[in-house]
Scaffold this motif. Structure first.
Motif, PDB file in Angstrom:
ATOM      1  N   ALA A   1      75.259 103.613  22.430  1.00 21.45           N
ATOM      2  CA  ALA A   1      75.743 105.176  22.866  1.00 21.45           C
ATOM      3  C   ALA A   1      75.311 105.759  24.330  1.00 21.45           C
ATOM      4  CB  ALA A   1      74.965 106.020  21.840  1.00 21.45           C
ATOM      5  N   LEU A   2      74.638 105.439  25.310  1.00 24.19           N
ATOM      6  CA  LEU A   2      74.553 105.799  26.786  1.00 24.19           C
ATOM      7  C   LEU A   2      75.541 105.522  27.847  1.00 24.19           C
ATOM      8  CD1 LEU A   2      70.981 105.585  27.007  1.00 24.19           C
ATOM      9  CD2 LEU A   2      72.203 108.062  26.563  1.00 24.19           C
ATOM     10  N   ASP A   3      76.093 104.030  26.628  1.00 26.04           N
ATOM     11  CA  ASP A   3      77.224 104.058  28.048  1.00 26.04           C
ATOM     12  C   ASP A   3      78.477 104.143  27.308  1.00 26.04           C
ATOM     13  OD1 ASP A   3      75.859 102.028  28.879  1.00 26.04           O
ATOM     14  OD2 ASP A   3      76.558 100.309  27.780  1.00 26.04           O
ATOM     15  N   ARG A   4      78.463 105.094  26.028  1.00 27.02           N
ATOM     16  CA  ARG A   4      79.597 105.746  26.130  1.00 27.02           C
ATOM     17  C   ARG A   4      79.900 107.273  26.691  1.00 27.02           C
ATOM     18  NH1 ARG A   4      83.566 104.959  21.446  1.00 27.02           N
ATOM     19  NH2 ARG A   4      85.163 106.373  21.853  1.00 27.02           N
ATOM     20  N   GLY A   5      78.788 107.379  26.726  1.00 31.54           N
ATOM     21  CA  GLY A   5      78.618 109.031  27.519  1.00 31.54           C
ATOM     22  C   GLY A   5      77.915 109.653  26.825  1.00 31.54           C
ATOM     23  N   PHE A   6      77.043 109.629  25.637  1.00 34.19           N
ATOM     24  CA  PHE A   6      76.734 110.477  25.088  1.00 34.19           C
ATOM     25  C   PHE A   6      75.642 110.735  25.992  1.00 34.19           C
ATOM     26  CE2 PHE A   6      79.726 108.450  21.797  1.00 34.19           C
ATOM     27  CZ  PHE A   6      80.078 109.448  21.135  1.00 34.19           C
ATOM     28  N   PRO A   7      74.934 112.412  25.535  1.00 33.21           N
ATOM     29  CA  PRO A   7      73.742 112.985  26.126  1.00 33.21           C
ATOM     30  C   PRO A   7      72.666 112.030  25.301  1.00 33.21           C
ATOM     31  CG  PRO A   7      75.443 114.580  24.638  1.00 33.21           C
ATOM     32  CD  PRO A   7      75.745 113.201  24.596  1.00 33.21           C
ATOM     33  N   ASP A   8      71.296 112.030  26.216  1.00 32.92           N
ATOM     34  CA  ASP A   8      69.657 111.310  26.048  1.00 32.92           C
ATOM     35  C   ASP A   8      69.963 111.159  24.485  1.00 32.92           C
ATOM     36  OD1 ASP A   8      70.805 110.139  28.232  1.00 32.92           O
ATOM     37  OD2 ASP A   8      68.416 111.022  29.359  1.00 32.92           O
ATOM     38  N   SER A   9      69.697 113.205  23.862  1.00 33.99           N
ATOM     39  CA  SER A   9      69.406 112.676  23.109  1.00 33.99           C
ATOM     40  C   SER A   9      70.156 112.663  21.912  1.00 33.99           C
ATOM     41  CB  SER A   9      69.023 114.943  23.163  1.00 33.99           C
ATOM     42  OG  SER A   9      69.918 115.712  22.815  1.00 33.99           O
ATOM     43  N   SER A  10      71.574 113.172  21.921  1.00 37.11           N
ATOM     44  CA  SER A  10      72.306 112.498  21.170  1.00 37.11           C
ATOM     45  C   SER A  10      71.963 110.461  20.246  1.00 37.11           C
ATOM     46  CB  SER A  10      73.797 112.595  21.480  1.00 37.11           C
ATOM     47  OG  SER A  10      73.973 114.481  21.326  1.00 37.11           O
ATOM     48  N   ALA A  11      72.215 110.163  21.872  1.00 35.97           N
ATOM     49  CA  ALA A  11      72.173 108.740  21.473  1.00 35.97           C
ATOM     50  C   ALA A  11      70.749 109.208  20.830  1.00 35.97           C
ATOM     51  CB  ALA A  11      71.787 108.256  23.571  1.00 35.97           C
ATOM     52  N   GLU A  12      69.842 109.133  21.519  1.00 38.37           N
ATOM     53  CA  GLU A  12      68.163 108.881  20.435  1.00 38.37           C
ATOM     54  C   GLU A  12      69.171 108.982  18.891  1.00 38.37           C
ATOM     55  OE1 GLU A  12      65.110 107.847  21.957  1.00 38.37           O
ATOM     56  OE2 GLU A  12      65.473 107.447  23.643  1.00 38.37           O
ATOM     57  N   GLN A  13      69.524 110.121  18.914  1.00 37.12           N
ATOM     58  CA  GLN A  13      69.901 111.153  17.731  1.00 37.12           C
ATOM     59  C   GLN A  13      70.277 109.329  16.684  1.00 37.12           C
ATOM     60  OE1 GLN A  13      72.135 114.316  16.631  1.00 37.12           O
ATOM     61  NE2 GLN A  13      71.018 114.458  14.742  1.00 37.12           N
ATOM     62  N   PHE A  14      71.471 109.095  17.441  1.00 31.48           N
ATOM     63  CA  PHE A  14      72.445 107.848  16.656  1.00 31.48           C
ATOM     64  C   PHE A  14      71.804 106.727  16.225  1.00 31.48           C
ATOM     65  CE2 PHE A  14      75.580 104.238  18.134  1.00 31.48           C
ATOM     66  CZ  PHE A  14      75.739 104.242  16.293  1.00 31.48           C
ATOM     67  N   ALA A  15      70.153 106.315  17.255  1.00 30.24           N
ATOM     68  CA  ALA A  15      70.422 104.873  17.585  1.00 30.24           C
ATOM     69  C   ALA A  15      68.739 105.251  16.449  1.00 30.24           C
ATOM     70  CB  ALA A  15      69.120 104.984  18.814  1.00 30.24           C
ATOM     71  N   ASP A  16      68.271 106.444  16.261  1.00 32.33           N
ATOM     72  CA  ASP A  16      67.591 106.359  14.833  1.00 32.33           C
ATOM     73  C   ASP A  16      67.534 106.493  13.911  1.00 32.33           C
ATOM     74  OD1 ASP A  16      65.129 107.257  17.108  1.00 32.33           O
ATOM     75  OD2 ASP A  16      65.206 109.106  16.820  1.00 32.33           O
ATOM     76  N   ALA A  17      69.144 107.059  13.222  1.00 35.62           N
ATOM     77  CA  ALA A  17      69.828 107.547  12.175  1.00 35.62           C
ATOM     78  C   ALA A  17      71.021 105.947  11.745  1.00 35.62           C
ATOM     79  CB  ALA A  17      70.978 107.856  12.469  1.00 35.62           C
ATOM     80  N   VAL A  18      71.511 104.788  12.603  1.00 34.41           N
ATOM     81  CA  VAL A  18      71.708 103.568  12.425  1.00 34.41           C
ATOM     82  C   VAL A  18      70.373 102.593  11.418  1.00 34.41           C
ATOM     83  CG1 VAL A  18      71.992 101.076  13.755  1.00 34.41           C
ATOM     84  CG2 VAL A  18      73.853 103.183  14.024  1.00 34.41           C
ATOM     85  N   VAL A  19      68.961 102.715  12.381  1.00 34.53           N
ATOM     86  CA  VAL A  19      67.739 102.035  11.894  1.00 34.53           C
ATOM     87  C   VAL A  19      67.238 102.903  10.611  1.00 34.53           C
ATOM     88  CG1 VAL A  19      65.246 101.202  12.433  1.00 34.53           C
ATOM     89  CG2 VAL A  19      66.863 101.365  14.004  1.00 34.53           C
ATOM     90  N   THR A  20      67.210 104.238  11.042  1.00 39.99           N
ATOM     91  CA  THR A  20      66.971 104.586   8.959  1.00 39.99           C
ATOM     92  C   THR A  20      67.377 104.019   8.140  1.00 39.99           C
ATOM     93  OG1 THR A  20      65.932 106.334  10.513  1.00 39.99           O
ATOM     94  CG2 THR A  20      66.845 107.066   7.710  1.00 39.99           C
ATOM     95  N   LYS A  21      68.306 103.955   8.334  1.00 33.48           N
ATOM     96  CA  LYS A  21      69.538 103.528   7.211  1.00 33.48           C
ATOM     97  C   LYS A  21      69.503 102.453   7.303  1.00 33.48           C
ATOM     98  CE  LYS A  21      71.313 107.822   6.577  1.00 33.48           C
ATOM     99  NZ  LYS A  21      70.687 109.039   5.808  1.00 33.48           N
ATOM    100  N   LEU A  22      69.210 101.212   8.203  1.00 35.71           N
ATOM    101  CA  LEU A  22      69.569  99.601   7.656  1.00 35.71           C
ATOM    102  C   LEU A  22      67.848  99.479   7.429  1.00 35.71           C
ATOM    103  CD1 LEU A  22      71.095  98.402  11.770  1.00 35.71           C
ATOM    104  CD2 LEU A  22      71.652  97.861   8.565  1.00 35.71           C
ATOM    105  N   ARG A  23      67.239 100.366   7.647  1.00 27.63           N
ATOM    106  CA  ARG A  23      65.338 100.059   6.985  1.00 27.63           C
ATOM    107  C   ARG A  23      65.497  99.831   5.425  1.00 27.63           C
ATOM    108  NH1 ARG A  23      62.381 102.499  10.357  1.00 27.63           N
ATOM    109  NH2 ARG A  23      62.072 101.589  11.580  1.00 27.63           N
ATOM    110  N   PRO A  24      64.614  98.673   5.054  1.00 30.59           N
ATOM    111  CA  PRO A  24      64.736  98.116   3.562  1.00 30.59           C
ATOM    112  C   PRO A  24      63.816  99.471   3.463  1.00 30.59           C
ATOM    113  CG  PRO A  24      64.350  96.474   4.730  1.00 30.59           C
ATOM    114  CD  PRO A  24      64.350  97.404   6.367  1.00 30.59           C
ATOM    115  N   ARG A  25      64.656  99.689   1.495  1.00 26.97           N
ATOM    116  CA  ARG A  25      64.001 100.898   0.976  1.00 26.97           C
ATOM    117  C   ARG A  25      62.782 100.366   0.144  1.00 26.97           C
ATOM    118  NH1 ARG A  25      68.495 103.724   0.661  1.00 26.97           N
ATOM    119  NH2 ARG A  25      69.246 104.155   3.101  1.00 26.97           N
ATOM    120  N   ARG A  26      61.404 100.428  -0.275  1.00 31.33           N
ATOM    121  CA  ARG A  26      60.701  99.266  -0.552  1.00 31.33           C
ATOM    122  C   ARG A  26      60.522 100.700  -1.854  1.00 31.33           C
ATOM    123  NH1 ARG A  26      62.562  94.573   0.185  1.00 31.33           N
ATOM    124  NH2 ARG A  26      62.349  93.972   1.838  1.00 31.33           N
ATOM    125  N   SER A  27      60.284  99.898  -2.774  1.00 36.76           N
ATOM    126  CA  SER A  27      59.784 101.240  -4.462  1.00 36.76           C
ATOM    127  C   SER A  27      58.140 100.968  -3.923  1.00 36.76           C
ATOM    128  CB  SER A  27      60.739 100.567  -5.572  1.00 36.76           C
ATOM    129  OG  SER A  27      60.007  99.619  -6.402  1.00 36.76           O
TER     130      SER A  27
END
Length: 154
Positions: A128-154
């Protein structure tokens, strides 16, 4: 035990996009159709082949999150699928040595380890940083990817 249904790469793209750029979700079908025809890199090489407009996207989509998210998720899933196949012994040595082809139709691995999630987060942030998105947006993107990939356990 997992409490959610398997997710495809396209589902993951939609989920990440809904979190970081909900206004683009209505257009994601067009972006995914173009990506299926001709995948492009998340961060095109300067002067190189693979710019999103080469896949038939309108110019205003080049700077959007949707084209970037599709490209990043496609490459990450291709890498994860090759690695999972290699661990399971399902890939030949030659297949492991080739650069994986980006794919969004595959199922997202449901049991990624925290170490692997941290690697994906770092790659997402850097892309995201290499693509030119601002730091805060890049952080939000990285967090969203990991949140959606993280296994959810019951």
């Amino acid at each position: 035990m997992d409490d959610f249904a398997p997710m495809s790469g396209e589902d993951l793209v939609r989920a990440v996009l809904a979190e970081i750029a909900p206004h683009e979700v209505s257009q994601i079908g067009m972006v995914l159709a173009a990506y299926r025809r001709s995948p492009w890199p998340a961060v095109p090489d300067e002067g190189g082949r693979g710019h999103p407009t080469g896949a038939g996207l309108p110019v205003d989509q080049v700077a959007s999150w949707s084209a970037f998210v599709a490209a990043f998720i496609g490459q990450v899933l291709a890498t994860l699928v090759v690695e999972e196949g290699a661990k399971a012994g399902g890939r030949s040595l030659l297949a492991r040595l080739r650069k994986p082809k980006p794919r969004l139709t595959v199922e997202v691995p449901a049991d990624l380890e925290e170490r692997r999630l941290a690697e994906v987060r770092g790659a997402a942030l850097q892309a995201a940083l290499d693509r030119g998105f601002p730091d805060s947006s890049a952080e939000q993107f990285a967090d969203a990817v990991v949140t959606k990939l993280r296994p959810r356990r019951s």
